[in-house]
Design an enzyme around this catalytic site. Structure first.
Site, PDB file in Angstrom:
ATOM      1  N   MET A  79       0.811  -1.206   0.000  1.00 53.34           N
ATOM      2  CA  MET A  79       0.000   0.000   0.000  1.00 53.34           C
ATOM      3  C   MET A  79       0.855   1.271   0.000  1.00 53.34           C
ATOM      4  SD  MET A  79      -2.875  -1.255   2.779  1.00 53.34           S
ATOM      5  CE  MET A  79      -3.836   0.260   2.624  1.00 53.34           C
ATOM      6  N   ASP A 236      -2.555  -4.834   1.094  1.00 55.54           N
ATOM      7  CA  ASP A 236      -1.934  -6.069   1.573  1.00 55.54           C
ATOM      8  C   ASP A 236      -2.421  -6.501   2.948  1.00 55.54           C
ATOM      9  OD1 ASP A 236      -0.629  -3.971   2.862  1.00 55.54           O
ATOM     10  OD2 ASP A 236       1.380  -4.555   2.215  1.00 55.54           O
TER      11      ASP A 236
END
Length: 479
Positions: A79, A236
């Site tokens: 991210m 994630d």
């Protein structure tokens, strides 16, 4: 058949899964990180695409019959990246990653401009988050930013290559600090504070929605009969939490990886910027994910290994033998914040601290102190999350640290709660992505909420409980 793809910082993994349960084939490839200056961390976005293609080539070669039956692909990715595209949707520069630290001054500027940003977005401005990076780029690379026409996140750029479609979803978009997390919509006022045109942002879809279909050329490349739906996907942490069975309010998934994350599924939006808690939408309908962050978890034990010239498994064995023979009372105390503290202090400038050193300290004692210190930091995260109204009920542990029975025992004892292990914990990210792929391809939403089956439960050690409480208090005592 579905494929879950996990786009990590140092590597990419693609997993071919049958009926959301049986792993048929796995392909993984490393990805290099560029650090052109101290504090910089970048990657070439097209390497993400070529690496995913290489992984899917390997799956097709090893399991051609199963690949032909694939109906959905899901993506879970690192991210907070800032990837700037031009009008042709081509990268203008390498992506600035989550651990890039150059935008520290811009964090203070953004907080001053939007004092309540921590209660509207995922948390307090941090140099790792996308918005301060955009401000840094506008200040230091203005000519490039004049050509910018789109901001995409890691998994969204890969999906663009797979489908030709531009989109994102709330779990990942929440990390940009341009999204109002409670509403799940881009916030024009936040965009204005950062100097970014809202028209240069992708549409926000549900995480489980079909965000495009695999192109005909790629269907042919991998021998798929098609059509193949590609889900909007997940950040994630959200993908791993889902893959570990974290879908219902009260589910808590603790990841003991390079860093550590305490992810707690919450029925309401409970922001905690004052305690450096990150709060984003989850990838399951109508819930959020509260995240407490331990900046250095297994990375701290790796450091002890480098310092002592020992491999991590050997350190674990020696520390376990030390506790069995002597007990931990003579071990030093280690606050292993080697790269700062996120939750609960938001102190990226903090460094680690060891007290209680004496001539008898051994590598085994240092290893024990490291694992204990990380367990204490997880406990601090959970305590901070409880302070803001989050209520964890069921704990599951994943990540490389789960290989250590001692570490798991210390964690359960520090939390004073049993923690569960699950099969295939190292596949949590791809498994979560594959669940989203299944729904995008037509499966019922209920499959997102299927719990993971525990393979074992670690109970707190009553013999260590009081000693750990005393050592935890002493660790924070002033020098």
């Amino acid at each position: 058949m579905h494929i879950g793809i996990d786009l990590g910082t140092s590597g990419i993994k693609a997993v071919l899964i049958e009926d959301l349960s049986r792993v048929v084939a796995v392909a993984a490839e490393p990805v290099a990180v560029s650090r052109p200056k101290v504090g910089y961390s970048e990657q070439d976005a097209d390497v993400w695409v070529s690496t995913v293609y290489a992984c899917l080539d390997r799956l097709a070669a090893s399991a051609p019959r199963e690949m032909a039956a694939v109906r959905g692909i899901g993506l879970s990715g690192q991210m907070l990246a800032a990837l700037i595209l031009d009008g042709d949707l081509k990268p203008l520069r390498p992506a600035m990653l989550w651990n890039d630290q150059r935008a520290l001054a811009e964090c203070a500027e953004l907080l001053a401009a939007v004092p309540d940003i921590g209660r509207r977005t995922n948390g307090t401005p941090d140099p790792g988050i996308t918005a301060p990076k955009l401000m840094w780029l506008r200040k230091h690379e203005p000519a490039l930013m004049d050509r910018a026409r789109m901001l995409l996140l890691t998994k969204d750029y890969v999906r663009l290559a797979l489908t030709g479609e531009v989109a994102t979803e709330p779990s990942d978009a929440g990390g940009t600090q341009l999204l109002d997390v409670a509403s799940g919509q881009w916030d024009p006022a936040l965009c204005a504070a950062v100097g970014w045109d809202p028209g240069c942002l992708p549409p926000v879809l549900k995480s489980w929605a079909e965000a495009g279909r695999l192109t005909p050329a790629l269907l042919a490349r991998w021998g798929m009969t098609g059509p193949v739906s590609v889900a909007a996907g997940a950040g994630d942490n959200m993908g791993s939490t889902l893959g570990a069975g974290g879908a219902r309010p009260g589910d808590a998934v603790l990841t003991i990886g390079t860093s550590g994350v305490a992810c707690i599924v919450d029925a309401a939006f409970h922001p905690g910027p004052e305690r450096a808690i990150l709060t984003s939408a989850h990838v399951v309908p109508d819930v959020y994910l509260s995240m407490g962050v331990v900046m250095s978890a297994t990375a701290s034990l790796d450091w002890v290994g480098q310092l002592t010239g020992r491999m991590v498994p050997d350190l674990d064995a020696e520390a376990t033998a030390f506790v069995a023979a002597e007990g931990p009372a003579t071990a030093p105390l280690f606050l292993p914040c080697l790269t700062g503290i996120r939750t609960p202090l938001n102190r990226p400038d903090m460094t680690g601290r060891i007290t209680g050193l004496h001539p008898g300290v051994t590598p085994a004692m240092l290893a024990y102190a490291t694992m204990e210190g990380v367990a204490f930091q997880f406990s601090d995260c959970i305590a901070a999350q409880k302070e803001v109204g989050v209520r964890p009920e069921r704990f599951t542990v994943v990540g490389g640290g789960t290989r250590s029975a001692l570490w798991l025992s210390l964690l359960a004892t520090a939390l004073d709660r049993p923690v569960s292990l699950i099969e295939g914990a190292d596949m949590a990210g791809p498994r979560g992505a594959s669940r989203l792929a299944a729904v995008a391809a037509g499966a019922p939403l209920a499959c997102l909420q299927a719990p993971a089956v525990p393979t074992g439960v670690i109970e707190p050690d009553p013999g260590l409980k009081d000693l750990l409480a005393d050592r935890r208090a002493a660790m924070w005592a002033p020098l």
